[in-house]
Design a protein around this motif. Structure first.
Motif, mmCIF file in Angstrom:
data_model
loop_
_atom_site.group_PDB
_atom_site.id
_atom_site.type_symbol
_atom_site.label_atom_id
_atom_site.label_comp_id
_atom_site.label_asym_id
_atom_site.label_seq_id
_atom_site.Cartn_x
_atom_site.Cartn_y
_atom_site.Cartn_z
ATOM 1 N N VAL A 113 0.838 -1.196 0.000
ATOM 2 C CA VAL A 113 0.000 0.000 0.000
ATOM 3 C C VAL A 113 0.877 1.252 0.000
ATOM 4 C CG1 VAL A 113 -1.993 -1.091 1.087
ATOM 5 C CG2 VAL A 113 -0.256 -0.045 2.521
ATOM 6 N N THR A 114 0.384 2.284 -0.676
ATOM 7 C CA THR A 114 1.075 3.572 -0.688
ATOM 8 C C THR A 114 0.048 4.686 -0.537
ATOM 9 O OG1 THR A 114 0.962 3.730 -3.101
ATOM 10 C CG2 THR A 114 2.989 2.824 -2.162
ATOM 11 N N LEU A 115 0.492 5.784 0.021
ATOM 12 C CA LEU A 115 -0.285 7.015 0.063
ATOM 13 C C LEU A 115 0.590 8.072 -0.582
ATOM 14 C CD1 LEU A 115 -2.419 8.418 2.934
ATOM 15 C CD2 LEU A 115 -0.800 9.895 1.742
ATOM 16 N N GLU A 116 0.126 8.573 -1.737
ATOM 17 C CA GLU A 116 0.901 9.540 -2.514
ATOM 18 C C GLU A 116 0.281 10.921 -2.415
ATOM 19 O OE1 GLU A 116 1.085 8.205 -6.555
ATOM 20 O OE2 GLU A 116 1.964 6.273 -6.003
ATOM 21 N N LYS A 117 1.142 11.921 -2.475
ATOM 22 C CA LYS A 117 0.704 13.306 -2.513
ATOM 23 C C LYS A 117 0.445 13.696 -3.970
ATOM 24 C CE LYS A 117 3.580 15.746 -0.006
ATOM 25 N NZ LYS A 117 4.282 16.393 1.087
ATOM 26 N N SER A 118 -0.166 14.852 -4.189
ATOM 27 C CA SER A 118 -0.538 15.258 -5.547
ATOM 28 C C SER A 118 0.658 15.421 -6.473
ATOM 29 C CB SER A 118 -1.351 16.550 -5.514
ATOM 30 O OG SER A 118 -0.601 17.586 -4.924
ATOM 31 N N ASP A 119 1.837 15.672 -5.912
ATOM 32 C CA ASP A 119 3.038 15.817 -6.746
ATOM 33 C C ASP A 119 3.700 14.465 -7.040
ATOM 34 O OD1 ASP A 119 4.227 15.144 -4.323
ATOM 35 O OD2 ASP A 119 5.344 17.021 -4.119
ATOM 36 N N GLU A 121 4.877 12.378 -4.821
ATOM 37 C CA GLU A 121 5.762 11.953 -3.734
ATOM 38 C C GLU A 121 5.023 10.954 -2.836
ATOM 39 O OE1 GLU A 121 8.786 14.055 -0.633
ATOM 40 O OE2 GLU A 121 6.827 14.991 -0.851
ATOM 41 N N VAL A 122 5.702 9.846 -2.511
ATOM 42 C CA VAL A 122 5.113 8.824 -1.651
ATOM 43 C C VAL A 122 5.342 9.228 -0.198
ATOM 44 C CG1 VAL A 122 5.151 6.396 -0.982
ATOM 45 C CG2 VAL A 122 5.442 7.028 -3.388
ATOM 46 N N ALA A 123 4.243 9.460 0.514
ATOM 47 C CA ALA A 123 4.320 9.901 1.902
ATOM 48 C C ALA A 123 4.248 8.733 2.886
ATOM 49 C CB ALA A 123 3.200 10.888 2.203
ATOM 50 N N VAL A 124 3.510 7.682 2.518
ATOM 51 C CA VAL A 124 3.328 6.526 3.399
ATOM 52 C C VAL A 124 3.474 5.264 2.557
ATOM 53 C CG1 VAL A 124 1.738 5.343 4.981
ATOM 54 C CG2 VAL A 124 1.718 7.847 4.844
ATOM 55 N N ILE A 125 4.213 4.287 3.072
ATOM 56 C CA ILE A 125 4.314 2.979 2.420
ATOM 57 C C ILE A 125 3.996 1.907 3.453
ATOM 58 C CG2 ILE A 125 6.004 3.674 0.680
ATOM 59 C CD1 ILE A 125 8.169 2.344 2.408
ATOM 60 N N GLY A 126 3.577 0.764 2.966
ATOM 61 C CA GLY A 126 3.296 -0.304 3.908
ATOM 62 C C GLY A 126 2.847 -1.586 3.244
ATOM 63 N N GLU A 127 2.440 -2.505 4.112
ATOM 64 C CA GLU A 127 1.981 -3.816 3.673
ATOM 65 C C GLU A 127 0.756 -4.216 4.476
ATOM 66 O OE1 GLU A 127 4.792 -7.223 2.681
ATOM 67 O OE2 GLU A 127 3.907 -7.925 4.581
ATOM 68 N N ALA A 128 -0.261 -4.706 3.776
ATOM 69 C CA ALA A 128 -1.483 -5.190 4.410
ATOM 70 C C ALA A 128 -1.593 -6.686 4.161
ATOM 71 C CB ALA A 128 -2.692 -4.473 3.839
ATOM 72 N N ASN A 129 -2.202 -7.381 5.123
ATOM 73 C CA ASN A 129 -2.350 -8.815 5.028
ATOM 74 C C ASN A 129 -3.705 -9.194 5.624
ATOM 75 O OD1 ASN A 129 -2.081 -11.586 5.050
ATOM 76 N ND2 ASN A 129 -0.195 -11.612 6.245
ATOM 77 N N CYS A 130 -4.433 -10.063 4.932
ATOM 78 C CA CYS A 130 -5.723 -10.503 5.432
ATOM 79 C C CYS A 130 -6.052 -11.871 4.851
ATOM 80 C CB CYS A 130 -6.808 -9.488 5.048
ATOM 81 S SG CYS A 130 -8.404 -9.783 5.812
ATOM 82 N N SER A 131 -6.664 -12.724 5.664
ATOM 83 C CA SER A 131 -7.117 -14.021 5.188
ATOM 84 C C SER A 131 -8.499 -13.862 4.572
ATOM 85 C CB SER A 131 -7.182 -15.036 6.325
ATOM 86 O OG SER A 131 -5.880 -15.327 6.772
ATOM 87 N N VAL A 132 -8.674 -14.428 3.406
ATOM 88 C CA VAL A 132 -9.960 -14.392 2.722
ATOM 89 C C VAL A 132 -10.372 -15.819 2.376
ATOM 90 C CG1 VAL A 132 -9.649 -12.070 1.800
ATOM 91 C CG2 VAL A 132 -8.886 -14.013 0.464
#
Length: 135
Positions: A113-119, A121-132
């Motif tokens: 997962v990433t959260l990017e700003k309008s320019d 630039e990546v402000a937040v990075i990460g990893e999500a995990n879930c059992s489905v």
């Protein structure tokens, strides 16, 4: 909820969410003055910084759309906050498929997962995990 299968290629974008990061700068989050324009500008920032829990909530909103109700029972998330996000800044949260670990009755689906700003630039990075559930 998105249906995942073993044929999904790593790096495939599975969801995105565009938002305007917002808070009331007159009411700093948790009393932390970095979330007010005046104090943050005195410290050399452009304006009020968005609180990390608010940014995490934006990521979580996207993950609920991806994993559905399973997120509440079995979801986990690791995030790294790399750059400041300012009040009223346009952001884009994205999830990309990383891998699926198949088990007997469920599969663990891992996303980058990433959260990017309008320019861009990546402000937040990460990893999500879930059992489905396996169909």
């Amino acid at each position: 909820m998105i249906k995942f299968d073993a044929g999904l290629a790593a790096g495939t974008e599975v969801a995105r969410l565009a938002k305007i990061a917002s808070l009331d700068p007159a009411k700093p989050a948790g009393g932390n003055q970095m979330h007010s324009d005046e104090f943050a500008q005195r410290m050399g920032f452009k304006g009020a910084l968005m609180p990390a829990p608010t940014l995490m909530a934006y990521v979580t909103e996207l993950l609920i759309s991806v994993y559905g109700e399973a997120w509440f029972d079995d979801g986990s998330l690791k995030l790294r906050f790399r750059r400041p996000v300012y009040n009223q800044e346009q952001i884009l949260v994205k999830a990309q498929f990383k891998e699926m670990k198949e088990e007997a009755v469920s599969s663990s689906v891992i996303l980058d997962v990433t959260l990017e700003k309008s320019d861009g630039e990546v402000a937040v990075i990460g990893e999500a995990n879930c059992s489905v559930a396996v169909p």
